[in-house]
Every structure is written in C-alpha cells, then in structure tokens.
Design a protein around this motif. Sequence first.
Motif, PDB file in Angstrom:
ATOM      1  N   LEU A   1       0.888  -1.525  -0.065  1.00  0.00           N
ATOM      2  CA  LEU A   1      -0.099   0.010   0.013  1.00  0.00           C
ATOM      3  C   LEU A   1       0.873   1.275  -0.087  1.00  0.00           C
ATOM      4  O   LEU A   1       0.918   2.272  -0.285  1.00  0.00           O
ATOM      5  CB  LEU A   1      -1.495  -0.217   1.625  1.00  0.00           C
ATOM      6  N   SER A   2       1.741   1.190   0.864  1.00  0.00           N
ATOM      7  CA  SER A   2       3.117   2.139   1.080  1.00  0.00           C
ATOM      8  C   SER A   2       3.105   2.785  -0.002  1.00  0.00           C
ATOM      9  O   SER A   2       3.777   4.155  -0.795  1.00  0.00           O
ATOM     10  CB  SER A   2       3.717   1.972   1.773  1.00  0.00           C
ATOM     11  N   ALA A   3       3.801   1.344  -1.251  1.00  0.00           N
ATOM     12  CA  ALA A   3       4.522   1.780  -2.540  1.00  0.00           C
ATOM     13  C   ALA A   3       3.163   2.577  -3.240  1.00  0.00           C
ATOM     14  O   ALA A   3       4.173   3.114  -4.445  1.00  0.00           O
ATOM     15  CB  ALA A   3       5.069   0.018  -2.134  1.00  0.00           C
ATOM     16  N   PHE A   4       2.450   1.371  -3.155  1.00  0.00           N
ATOM     17  CA  PHE A   4       1.525   2.508  -4.022  1.00  0.00           C
ATOM     18  C   PHE A   4       0.678   4.107  -4.149  1.00  0.00           C
ATOM     19  O   PHE A   4       0.588   4.279  -5.051  1.00  0.00           O
ATOM     20  CB  PHE A   4      -0.228   1.093  -4.274  1.00  0.00           C
ATOM     21  N   PHE A   5       1.138   4.354  -2.608  1.00  0.00           N
ATOM     22  CA  PHE A   5       0.715   5.749  -2.123  1.00  0.00           C
ATOM     23  C   PHE A   5       1.969   6.105  -3.035  1.00  0.00           C
ATOM     24  O   PHE A   5       1.743   7.316  -3.422  1.00  0.00           O
ATOM     25  CB  PHE A   5       0.173   6.052  -0.966  1.00  0.00           C
ATOM     26  N   LEU A   6       2.658   5.578  -2.880  1.00  0.00           N
ATOM     27  CA  LEU A   6       4.265   6.998  -3.322  1.00  0.00           C
ATOM     28  C   LEU A   6       4.592   7.255  -4.951  1.00  0.00           C
ATOM     29  O   LEU A   6       4.414   8.233  -5.224  1.00  0.00           O
ATOM     30  CB  LEU A   6       5.371   5.197  -2.671  1.00  0.00           C
ATOM     31  N   ALA A   7       3.769   6.180  -5.874  1.00  0.00           N
ATOM     32  CA  ALA A   7       3.218   6.315  -6.898  1.00  0.00           C
ATOM     33  C   ALA A   7       2.201   7.083  -7.140  1.00  0.00           C
ATOM     34  O   ALA A   7       2.581   8.340  -8.201  1.00  0.00           O
ATOM     35  CB  ALA A   7       2.904   5.238  -7.983  1.00  0.00           C
ATOM     36  N   LEU A   8       1.136   7.072  -6.719  1.00  0.00           N
ATOM     37  CA  LEU A   8       0.296   7.875  -6.505  1.00  0.00           C
ATOM     38  C   LEU A   8       0.380   9.141  -6.142  1.00  0.00           C
ATOM     39  O   LEU A   8       0.276  10.024  -7.486  1.00  0.00           O
ATOM     40  CB  LEU A   8      -1.125   7.065  -5.593  1.00  0.00           C
ATOM     41  N   GLU A   9       1.358   9.434  -5.374  1.00  0.00           N
ATOM     42  CA  GLU A   9       1.653  10.845  -5.242  1.00  0.00           C
ATOM     43  C   GLU A   9       2.263  11.863  -6.308  1.00  0.00           C
ATOM     44  O   GLU A   9       2.122  12.758  -5.892  1.00  0.00           O
ATOM     45  CB  GLU A   9       2.525  10.623  -3.949  1.00  0.00           C
TER      46      GLU A   9
END
Lengths: 256, 256, 256, 256
Positions: free
Chosen positions: B45-53
């Motif tokens: 999830l943390s990796a996904f949000f980092l990309a989303l940002e």
Amino acid sequence: MTEHWAGRNLLPFALSRRKVHAILNGIDPIWGRPFELVWAALILLSAFFLALETEPKLSETMRSILALEEATIVSLFSTEYILRIWSAPKRWQYIFSFWGVVDLLAILPFYLSLGIDLRGLRAIRLLRLFRILKLVRFVDAVERLRMAFADIKHELLVFAFMSLIVLYLAAVGIYYFENEAQPGKFSSVFQSLWWAVATLTTVGYGDVFPITTGGKVFTLFVLLIGIGIISVPSGLIASSLTNAHKRKSEKKLEQD
Amino acid sequence: MTEHWAGRNLLPFALSRRKVHAILNGIDPIWGRPFELVWAALILLSAFFLALETEPKLSETMRSILALEEATIVSLFSTEYILRIWSAPKRWQYIFSFWGVVDLLAILPFYLSLGIDLRGLRAIRLLRLFRILKLVRFVDAVERLRMAFADIKHELLVFAFMSLIVLYLAAVGIYYFENEAQPGKFSSVFQSLWWAVATLTTVGYGDVFPITTGGKVFTLFVLLIGIGIISVPSGLIASSLTNAHKRKSEKKLEQD
Amino acid sequence: MTEHWAGRNLLPFALSRRKVHAILNGIDPIWGRPFELVWAALILLSAFFLALETEPKLSETMRSILALEEATIVSLFSTEYILRIWSAPKRWQYIFSFWGVVDLLAILPFYLSLGIDLRGLRAIRLLRLFRILKLVRFVDAVERLRMAFADIKHELLVFAFMSLIVLYLAAVGIYYFENEAQPGKFSSVFQSLWWAVATLTTVGYGDVFPITTGGKVFTLFVLLIGIGIISVPSGLIASSLTNAHKRKSEKKLEQD
Amino acid sequence: MTEHWAGRNLLPFALSRRKVHAILNGIDPIWGRPFELVWAALILLSAFFLALETEPKLSETMRSILALEEATIVSLFSTEYILRIWSAPKRWQYIFSFWGVVDLLAILPFYLSLGIDLRGLRAIRLLRLFRILKLVRFVDAVERLRMAFADIKHELLVFAFMSLIVLYLAAVGIYYFENEAQPGKFSSVFQSLWWAVATLTTVGYGDVFPITTGGKVFTLFVLLIGIGIISVPSGLIASSLTNAHKRKSEKKLEQD
C-alpha cells in the motif's frame, strides 16, 4: 465413472445415457475421438467468425452468413450443453463445475441479447478454446505440464513477485530521471510503468524512451538486472517440464 | 533464538518481549502469519501511495488523504522499528544489521523532512518491498534460489563480464561505422553504448539504429553472437534452480 | 613449466627470470594475484580512455591528459611485452602464440602512428580485454564453459546454420511480399535481410516492417518458427553449462 | 544398400553405378566428403546469386554473369539429378522420395521458364539449402535433434496451441480496448492480431501500440503471461537436446 451406472447396467436407456456421456467426453472407443475433433473444429470456427465479425467493411451477404453461423453454432452448443447435463452421472456437480459454467456462459449471451445488445459478452465463448486442450492425445502432455508447474510453483511466485518489484522500482527510478526532461511521457510513476513494461519485456515499441544521460545509464543497469529476473520463469517452466518428462520415462523404463 | 532467553523463561516480562519478537519475525504460531500478511499489505500500500503521489493532477482532497496516509504508515513503521529494537535478543546487532538499517531508512526521511524537503528520499522506503520475500511460505524457494545462485556465481560473473565486453566492443564498432553518417546519434563511444544496450538486450526502441551497409552487417554479427552471450545468464539461473530443486526432492525421497 | 628451468635452479638469474614469468602469469603465490588485478584495472582504464577520446567536445587539458595516458599505458604494455618475451621458457613459442600476437598488436599501432595516423587501429588493443578472463578465480568457470561448448559444438553449429537459413529464407520471402509496396525499404533480398535480422532477433527497431497483409501473415509464421530456432543456442549453452557444473560436483563428491 | 547389388558385385558397370551412388550420398570413403563440400558450396553460391539478382541496380555485365551462372548451376544440378536416378538402387523410390522431389523442383522452373516467366518459382531451389544439413559430420547432431523433438513433441504442440490461443485472445482483448481510440490501427481483430504478434514475440516495431490506459494495463498482463508461454518451446528444445546428448554420452560410457 462406470461405477455410477453399475446398478442400471441392463437398462437400454441407462446404456444410451452412458454412451452419450462417453462420446461427449471423448472416451467412447468409436465415437469419442471423431466427436472431439469435430467439436474442436467447431470451437475454432466459432472463434474465427467472432474475429471476422469485427471487420469494418462487410458485405450484406457476409453479415447474413455470420448471423446464420451464429445461430447454428449456438444451437449446437446448446444441444451439447443439454446433453451434457442429461448424461452427467451427477448433474448438479457438472452444472457447477468449471467447465459446466463455461459451457453455459458460451451460449447465455446469445439468448440474453435477443432482447438487449450483449454482443461484447460473446467473447466469453472464447473460454471454450481451452476445451481443446482436453483432446485425448494431449492429456498426457497437459498432465506433465501441471506436474512441472506444481513442482516449481513457489519459485514461479517468487520470480513473479520479484518481476513486479523490479518493474515498480524501474518505473520509480525512471520517473525521477526523466520527469523533468519529458514531463508529457513520464508524467507520473504509473505512466512510467508503461515504459518499464515495454522495456523490461524487451518489446521496446519506441513510443517512450529515456533521453537524459542519467535515464540512459539507469536503463542500462535496470535492463541487465531486470531481464535476468523477468526471463527466468519461462526457462524454469521449460527446464522443469523436461525433468518431469525424463522422470516419467525413467519410471516407465523401470517398470518394463 | 530460544537460547538467549533460556535463563529468563519464567519471567512474564521476558516472555512478552519474546512473543513480540516472534510475532514481528513471523515465527509466532498464532500471530506470526497474520502479522506478516498485514504488514506485507501495508508495504505494498505504501508503495502504491508513493506512486500515486507523483500524479500531476490530484484534487485537494486526495492530497489530504495522501498526507494522512503518509503519517499513518510512518507511525506504524516507527512503532514496528521501536518494538523490533526492544524485542531483539541482541539489540545493537539488529540496529546495524541490513534489515535494521533498511527499517530505519524507511522512516528517517519523514522526520528529517519536517524541517527541509526530503520527499525524494522517501523512495528508500521501497527497499522494504524485499521484506515481503521473507514471508514464511516463500522461505524455501528463496533458500533454493540462493543455493542455485551460489552454485553458478562464477559462471554468472564470467557471463556478466563477457556481456559488458560485448556491449563495449559493439559500441566501439558501431561508432566507427556510423559516426560519419549519423554524427548526432553516434557522436561518441559512450553515446553508441546506448545503441549497444538497446540492441543487444533486443529492446530496440528505434531511436538509434545503423543506416550504413557496414553498420548493418556489423549489427548482424554482433546480434547473432551477442544475444547468445547476454541471454545465457537467465537460462543458467533457471537451469540451476531446477537442479537445486531436483536435488532437494531426491534427498527428501532418500530420507523417507 | 618448472621443468624447463630444472637444470638452472641454482642460478640467481634463472630464478629471477622464473619469478618474473610467474608474476606475469599470475601464478606467483605473493605477487601473482596483485599484478593480475592491477593489470586488469589498467586494461579496463585503457578501454575507458579509448572511448573517452571519441567524445567530440573535449577541452585542451583533457586532450593533454589523454595523450599522456596513452604514452604511459603503451610504455607499461611495452615493458610487459618485453618482460614476457625475456621470461618465457620458450621465447618463440610465446611470440607466435595467440596472446603473444595480441600483446604485440596492442602496442604496435602507437609506434607506427608516430609517423602516420593509425589511431583507428588502436582499437585492436581492446583484444586485451579478454586477458581479464584469465584471472585466477575465473579459470575454473571458463574451463567449465569450454567443456560445455565442446559438448554441444555440433548442435550449436547445426542451429547456427539453421538460423542463417531461416534468416535468408525470411529475407527472400518478405522481399516477394513487400518489394512492390515498399520498394525503398525492401529493394533487394540483401536489404530485406536487415529486416529479417532486426525481426528474428526480436530487436524490432521499427525502421522497416511489413505493411501488406501477405507480409504480415508471413511475418507471423516466420516469427513463430524462427524465434524457436534462433533462441535455442543460448538455451543450449546455459543447459549444457549447468550439466558440466553438476557433473563436476558429482565427481568431486565421489572423490571425497 | 550393399544388398541390392549383391548379385552384380562382379560386373564393372554395377560397381561404377554403386560408386556414383556412394559419392552422391557422401558415403564413398575417398570422394564422398569432397563431393559433399563442393556441392554444399554450390548450393550456398546458388542461394547467394538468387539474392543478388534482386538488386535493383545491376550492370549489364553483372546480368550476363548471373545468366551464365544460372545456366551453369542448373546444368550441374540436372546432371546430379540424372545421376541420382541412374545410380539409385530403387529408382522410383528415389524419384518420389522427399529429396527426389526437391531435387526435381530445384531445376524444373528453369526449363519451364524458357517459354514463360517463372523466375519467382526458382526460390523453390532454396529447399536444397536443407541438404547441407546432411553433411556427414552433422548427421549425429541432427539425429539427436530429431530424438529431442520426438521426446517433447506433445509438449511443443500444447505450447504451440496455447501460444496461438494467447495471440488470439490478446488480439480480441486489445481490439475492445483500442478500437475506439485508434480505429485505423485496430480496425478489426485480424488487424489487432498483427499487434499481438509484434508484441508477444517482443519484436515491438512501434507501428502499433496501445494508447488508452485500459489497453496499456491489458498489455501489461498479456505480456507477463504471454511471454511465459511463447518463449517456453525454445527452452524446451534446448533442455531436451541437452538431455538427449547426456543420455547418449552415458550410454557410450557404459559400453566402454
């Protein structure tokens, strides 16, 4: 399957039901194989017509032929479906089995679309293509394939996951290198992922590629490491399959 | 690890410290596995949000959610880090171990960036992705992978080095052939190296390619030889992995 | 090699000659390995500077440094060459050996180019790169590689030849399909060969590709068959290398 | 073949017929091998000239040389064909054998084209290229190759079929995603098949590629699964070939 009809062996009706079941599943010594081949051809034909229908310039005659073909194939598949239910030793088990659902899904869109337009759903029929793999002569090879897969499934999962990590890290990396120079093509990590996929699978369409020196050097390293990871799974399958094959041959040799 | 607490087995405090350690490392029979799975999900999830940002067009609401998510995840990782230190049998050993440093690096940028902007450094957190490979069920496969690597590490090094030589020689060669015809694209050996990488990994973006007859003939030979060298390592890994697997199965069979 | 000096063992001169030979060939227990590593670094450095020199925009200072480096490296290589001849047990044998010729070719262009311009020939020096493979720790892996090659050399030749036939037939085929539609890009079978190489190695630059339906269908078949042939050799090497490795391990195990 | 002439062993004519047969098939101890090599060179030369002839800009002299070469090669092949029939132990068997038909097809177009233009048909002559694989020293390797193929032919068929299904499903899928956005390039499932082939073989010319987010995500999944299927066959061949090789070596070792 013989056991299920054991008690009814003398009834002609039961026999015929049994025979239908044997034919439909390709195990009848006389009609099993011809049925399978004809049905495989029918499935392939149905896939071909489904593709043909998307051609933008089709004459009226062609469209009529396609409509007729559609009706014919669905009738045949429907008849097959009904016969399969009727002849199944355990009917509900077949209906809710994987192939039972596929067989239903293959004909359902046609009947539903008589009222509304559900043409797109007909693509589900393509699932039937995999039925062809059940052809008798392939059964052994498919079985060995399943064994080989089971053997290395953990390794495959590890590499699949490592591939995803590599793809993700490559996308993040190239984003930092190329975002400023090409804000349109590397606008976000998700956009960069498209580059990562096209590059690490070595497809390389050429629609996106790094132009900064940093991005190119990064690509060099990502490629040399990434390809080593992403192309391992298919090598694993091949290698494991050959081993499964060898093991079986040796077993056979010992028994002889 | 049981040995370290051997003397304190009767103290309730030591037991709880031991339990926390067992949970955090996924070896607790009840809570180990659930914790691992939840934590793996959290890392993903943390990796996904980092990309989303990195998405250029994000609504204000979205930005607030991302800031909140950031704070939440860092708090969770910080708590985990403190608990890991507290529960470690040998604390300093954990702090200076590879994973100890990774765990610290994963949260450090957040605290430092409260004063100055260090958002870029947060990508370090992605190193945690590899923690997922420590999931219990993969441990065996990863172990076999390590064995397979150890087995062929010299061969891999030789091929890695030969790959670099081939890349370099290809770059020098194409430079002599194409420099005059395309001075912009093959301006130096380093620039030509970009072509060599894109070509020999078979990515072939299409941004640079030879146009002279000499360059094309040279490419033909470089490709036929070069691919044979560059694609060997992944074949080696696959082949060696299957062998490591087989060896283990045979060992198991003998013991049974 | 000890045998050659057997009679002169007591002479200090012979001893020193022997020592120089041992150092230069990396077999001296004390100085062998350091010399090898320094020399490997020197060869890599020389390759790096050769590439750097092609950079179009170099400052005057940089050019002076490069000229100095050139002179230094050639002096070192020349000294090494002379020492190798002097220390060789059989001097003429070394001079006419493969590495003896390479060592001479590496320095010759420099001396010849004092009069005329022979800078291009200096690329020959790159042959020395392969000397690095003689580093002690790789010797075993290179030896296994040679064994693996010897094992499958006939198979490799057959596939290399079949690859050439496939490339040729693909070029002839696409010429007939595309020559009319794209007379500029598929002007002759030789021109079409460029397409065949770029396609069958899956590089696919995108500078030439079929546009007719016939050409596309032909490409489909050529690719499905061709890739199966062209990518076999690297799989063969990998597979054979792993076997050679395994065989050696089993032999070792039996001896223990 | 010795048996067929057993009765005529004393006749000089029969002996000479037998000798011609032995030479033409490369089994004559003195002339067999030289004949094979010369003939292999001739076949390669004939293939080279066939390609040269397609060059658009050829001088008149060159054209005359090519015409002469054509006549010479056809005469030689014709003589060979007649001698093969004459010397064959069972003439009709040779004429209707695979190689007999190929040998006839190689010369027929020349004689037919004296009246009408049948130059295109001369490409059939290229089938003779495969004769080169019959060179004595390769016979063993080709034999092992055939064994390896026979071993895994079912697996190959399954993967070939699965590859076709994957290609077809990829084409259908991308058609639904990209047809609206790029009606020109993905106009029908058949057109989309071209994209599927170029993508899944990782050639990636760059003439067609998805531009919608849906299409790109679909490509990601298709690639990760598809490459794993499409590149298995060549790994299978390599792996099986190495096994066939090993098996043979072990057999040889046991006999010694």
